[in-house]
Motif scaffolding. Sequence first.
Motif, mmCIF file in Angstrom:
data_model
loop_
_atom_site.group_PDB
_atom_site.id
_atom_site.type_symbol
_atom_site.label_atom_id
_atom_site.label_comp_id
_atom_site.label_asym_id
_atom_site.label_seq_id
_atom_site.Cartn_x
_atom_site.Cartn_y
_atom_site.Cartn_z
ATOM 1 N N LEU A 102 4.361 2.509 -3.016
ATOM 2 C CA LEU A 102 3.266 1.836 -3.837
ATOM 3 C C LEU A 102 1.747 2.788 -3.532
ATOM 4 O O LEU A 102 1.639 3.415 -2.826
ATOM 5 N N GLU A 106 -1.707 -0.876 -6.714
ATOM 6 C CA GLU A 106 -0.376 -1.717 -6.794
ATOM 7 C C GLU A 106 -0.265 -2.689 -5.676
ATOM 8 O O GLU A 106 0.033 -3.814 -5.884
ATOM 9 N N VAL A 107 -0.729 -2.260 -4.566
ATOM 10 C CA VAL A 107 -1.001 -3.157 -3.463
ATOM 11 C C VAL A 107 -1.964 -4.156 -3.539
ATOM 12 O O VAL A 107 -1.834 -5.275 -3.150
ATOM 13 N N PHE A 111 0.300 -8.011 -3.872
ATOM 14 C CA PHE A 111 0.161 -8.832 -2.589
ATOM 15 C C PHE A 111 -1.061 -9.659 -2.670
ATOM 16 O O PHE A 111 -2.068 -9.561 -1.963
ATOM 17 N N ARG A 139 0.050 -8.142 3.287
ATOM 18 C CA ARG A 139 0.456 -6.721 3.208
ATOM 19 C C ARG A 139 1.162 -6.392 4.683
ATOM 20 O O ARG A 139 1.706 -5.289 5.011
ATOM 21 N N LEU A 154 1.141 4.244 1.869
ATOM 22 C CA LEU A 154 1.123 4.424 0.339
ATOM 23 C C LEU A 154 1.202 5.632 -0.333
ATOM 24 O O LEU A 154 0.947 6.835 0.614
ATOM 25 N N ILE A 167 -1.232 1.325 5.162
ATOM 26 C CA ILE A 167 -1.589 -0.446 5.320
ATOM 27 C C ILE A 167 -1.687 -0.474 6.968
ATOM 28 O O ILE A 167 -0.579 -0.085 7.534
ATOM 29 N N ILE A 174 -6.276 -2.012 4.145
ATOM 30 C CA ILE A 174 -5.709 -0.709 3.348
ATOM 31 C C ILE A 174 -6.747 0.288 3.742
ATOM 32 O O ILE A 174 -7.913 0.216 3.746
#
Length: 205
Positions: A102, A106-107, A111, A139, A154, A167, A174
Amino acid sequence: MEEFNIGGVIPFSGYNWRILDIKNNAALIITEYIIEQRAYHDAYKDITWADCSLRKYLNGEFYDKFNATDKSRIIPVINKNFDNQWYGSKGGADTNDSIFLLSIEEVCKYFGDSSSKLQNRGKNQRYWFERKDENNSKRIARLQGKEWGWWWWLRSPGRVNVKAVYIFGTDGNIGIQGNNILKGNISDGKCTGGVRPALWLKLEL
């Protein structure tokens, strides 16, 4: 017929996968656990997702572990690979992937939805994206077979192109500066980043 719902977990080809999205009779899924630890790339050099060894592995050796029936359900997609919004490091070319990691975008979307915070970045974001984001805990992922969490890669570039975004293992933050693509978090010694493959799955054969 198996029921598919966003947020649900389904078995597929020996792994449990969480459903992140459903569109046009296809589901975006990611492994529920970190299934292994690998370097993002096999050399310490500027690299993007398009050319890294982890992408080659996921779309080659890992993909080939699926049997013919399961492969027929995996839908290749064109992934956009955006530049790092904080540091300007290059995301690289769009990629045609069967299996992928991802991205930051996208995360933030899947999430819990933190997309608005991504588009309106805070002034104090230098290492973490929104340290107090209410969706961080969603996450967090465990290593398969372990009771403790670990950090996972990621595909997005970090502060420079010898780093990739990740992550954080215990808080789900992040890490926008990224970790070393070859050695990960160097303080971990020989340990490297966790891998949670994602793919688009055809829901009906």
